[in-house]
Design an enzyme around this catalytic site. Structure first.
Site, PDB file in Angstrom:
ATOM      1  N   HIS A 163     -49.997  45.572  20.896  1.00 12.36           N
ATOM      2  CA  HIS A 163     -48.936  46.495  21.339  1.00 12.36           C
ATOM      3  C   HIS A 163     -49.425  47.934  21.447  1.00 12.36           C
ATOM      4  O   HIS A 163     -48.741  48.773  22.035  1.00 12.36           O
ATOM      5  CB  HIS A 163     -47.735  46.449  20.382  1.00 12.36           C
ATOM      6  N   ASP A 199     -49.852  35.483  21.748  1.00 13.45           N
ATOM      7  CA  ASP A 199     -48.887  35.936  20.743  1.00 13.45           C
ATOM      8  C   ASP A 199     -47.474  35.765  21.316  1.00 13.45           C
ATOM      9  O   ASP A 199     -47.284  35.814  22.540  1.00 13.45           O
ATOM     10  CB  ASP A 199     -49.158  37.414  20.433  1.00 13.45           C
ATOM     11  N   HIS A 201     -45.121  37.817  21.352  1.00 14.27           N
ATOM     12  CA  HIS A 201     -44.658  39.050  21.997  1.00 14.27           C
ATOM     13  C   HIS A 201     -45.600  39.467  23.134  1.00 14.27           C
ATOM     14  O   HIS A 201     -46.809  39.276  23.039  1.00 14.27           O
ATOM     15  CB  HIS A 201     -44.581  40.177  20.961  1.00 14.27           C
ATOM     16  N   ASP A 288     -47.150  33.572  16.052  1.00 16.65           N
ATOM     17  CA  ASP A 288     -45.703  33.751  15.865  1.00 16.65           C
ATOM     18  C   ASP A 288     -44.905  32.922  16.870  1.00 16.65           C
ATOM     19  O   ASP A 288     -43.677  33.021  16.922  1.00 16.65           O
ATOM     20  CB  ASP A 288     -45.298  35.238  15.890  1.00 16.65           C
TER      21      ASP A 288
HETATM   22  C1  SP5 Z   1     -48.171  41.920  16.675  1.00 12.73           C
HETATM   23  C2  SP5 Z   1     -46.718  41.511  16.658  1.00 12.73           C
HETATM   24  O1  SP5 Z   1     -46.429  40.322  16.584  1.00 12.73           O
HETATM   25  N1  SP5 Z   1     -45.800  42.488  16.658  1.00 12.73           N
HETATM   26  C3  SP5 Z   1     -44.422  42.196  16.647  1.00 12.73           C
HETATM   27  C4  SP5 Z   1     -43.579  43.395  16.480  1.00 12.73           C
HETATM   28  C5  SP5 Z   1     -42.134  43.019  16.406  1.00 12.73           C
HETATM   29  N2  SP5 Z   1     -41.335  44.112  15.971  1.00 12.73           N
HETATM   30  C6  SP5 Z   1     -39.914  43.899  16.035  1.00 12.73           C
HETATM   31  C7  SP5 Z   1     -39.489  42.980  14.948  1.00 12.73           C
HETATM   32  C8  SP5 Z   1     -38.014  42.900  14.801  1.00 12.73           C
HETATM   33  C9  SP5 Z   1     -37.689  42.269  13.471  1.00 12.73           C
HETATM   34  N3  SP5 Z   1     -36.610  41.366  13.599  1.00 12.73           N
HETATM   35  C10 SP5 Z   1     -36.173  40.814  12.362  1.00 12.73           C
HETATM   36  C11 SP5 Z   1     -35.378  39.590  12.611  1.00 12.73           C
HETATM   37  C12 SP5 Z   1     -34.901  39.009  11.301  1.00 12.73           C
HETATM   38  N4  SP5 Z   1     -34.160  37.824  11.557  1.00 12.73           N
HETATM   39 ZN    ZN Z   2     -46.171  38.947  18.011  1.00 17.25          ZN
END
Ligand code: SP5
Ligand code: ZN
Length: 347
Positions: A163, A199, A201, A288
């Site tokens: 990211h 990944d 994301h 993930d």
């Molecule tokens: C590298 C990578 O996988 N980065 C991911 C960043 C995601 N950031 C946002 C996460 C939002 C957290 N949501 C919590 C949900 C709980 N149910």
């Molecule tokens: Zn990710």
């Protein structure tokens, strides 16, 4: 599989990220790499070594000087604001969105945090710079080892990288390890390389870094950004610009996507890479996509990761794997090492 391990990774250990108005414990935590390391050792997947230091000049091939300068000095600046900050992580709270200027670097620390970041989920801590720099060392070393004749290498590091853009952090990432690995391969003689980002994301940082270039083919399979982080990039119509037109491929999939659909997307991605005649491959390896991941929405099972590694291995390219996301820590080791073992056993 030759692994470059970031033994300084746990120096980056954020306390909390902002989520729906509350500070919640960080999902991106040191146990992630610890669990992968112990599974790697348990399954005897080859040598695990510490990387050599690379010069800051290698980082400047991807990141802006003023961003690197900011990252290196951010923690002492944060503590200088108030000695009590030594016990607290720094999180951004204000950003230069449309109509505001991002060409000028402000003096105010909080304003600089906003200039150089994209979200409030990525705490900057006392050890962030040292951990991230050692991670970049792993990625560049993993790329270099391919030029020395290794068939597959693995940069086992955190914080992750995909990211992070040329001049911003976010999504738990600070330095774009996959981009640094790809750039090193090119600087070392490769004519074209592919980055396959699996990944959950979208790798917005990696895409943006190479968007106008035709020496790096970027292909990403990820949760549809209309509903999934990083939201503002990763759509199928982003195909590259200028000389880079045709060298960016996004395959967004809806929340709930299971193994069959995901593996078909991987097949599309691999055929595209093979058709492009690249000299080497960098894989942004996030797990993930696993069904049990606490922040993601795909439904892959642990056994699928063996198939994924095998399919990547079938391309028969020198391949550097770079660790990205994956937050189901109990299964993270098995899932990651399954990919690497699948790659090694590919026919
Ligand atoms: C590298 C990578 O996988 N980065 C991911 C960043 C995601 N950031 C946002 C996460 C939002 C957290 N949501 C919590 C949900 C709980 N149910
Ligand atoms: Zn990710």
């Amino acid at each position: 599989m030759l692994t470059f391990y970031n033994e300084q990774h746990s120096l980056h250990a954020g306390q909390a990220e902002m989520y729906r108005g509350a500070l919640v414990p960080c999902f991106e935590k040191p146990e992630r790499a610890d669990f992968v390391l112990s599974e790697l050792q348990r399954r005897n997947l080859g040598q695990i070594v510490i990387p050599q230091c690379v010069p800051l000049m290698s980082l400047e091939r991807i990141h802006s000087q003023r961003y690197l300068e900011f990252l290196r000095h951010a923690w002492p600046e944060w503590v200088a604001l108030d000695p009590a900050n030594a016990t607290r992580d720094a999180l951004p709270s204000v950003w230069p969105v449309r109509t505001l200027r991002s060409d000028l670097e402000p003096v105010n620390f909080s304003a600089k945090m906003g200039l150089y970041s994209m979200d409030s989920g990525t705490p900057l801590t006392s050890g962030t710079w040292v951990a991230a720099k050692a991670g970049a060392d792993c990625a560049v070393n993993a790329a270099h080892a391919l030029r020395l004749g290794e068939r597959g290498t693995f940069a086992l590091t955190r914080p992750p990288g995909h990211h992070a853009g040329s001049d911003f952090f976010g999504g738990y990432c600070f330095l774009n390890n996959a981009a640094l690995a790809a750039q090193h391969l090119l600087d070392d003689g490769a004519r074209r390389v592919a980055i396959l980002d699996i990944d959950y994301h979208h790798g917005n940082g990696t895409q943006s870094i190479f968007y106008e270039r035709n020496d790096v083919l970027f292909i990403s399979i990820h949760g549809d950004p209309r509903t999934e982080f990083p939201f503002y990039l990763g759509h199928a119509d982003e195909t590259g610009q200028g000389a880079g037109l045709g060298f960016n491929v996004n395959i967004p999939l809806p929340v709930g996507t299971g193994s069959a659909t995901w593996l078909m997307a991987l097949e599309t991605a691999c055929l595209r890479i093979t058709a492009n005649k690249v000299d080497a491959l960098v894989v942004s390896l996030g797990v993930d996509t696993f069904a049990g991941d606490p922040i993601s929405g795909f439904q892959l099972q642990s056994a699928d990761y063996l198939r994924i590694g095998e399919r990547i291995g079938t391309m028969a390219l020198p391949t550097a794997f770079v660790f990205e996301g994956g937050y189901a820590v109990n299964e993270i080791g098995v899932n990651v090492v399954n990919v690497l073992e699948g790659f090694e056993t590919a026919p």
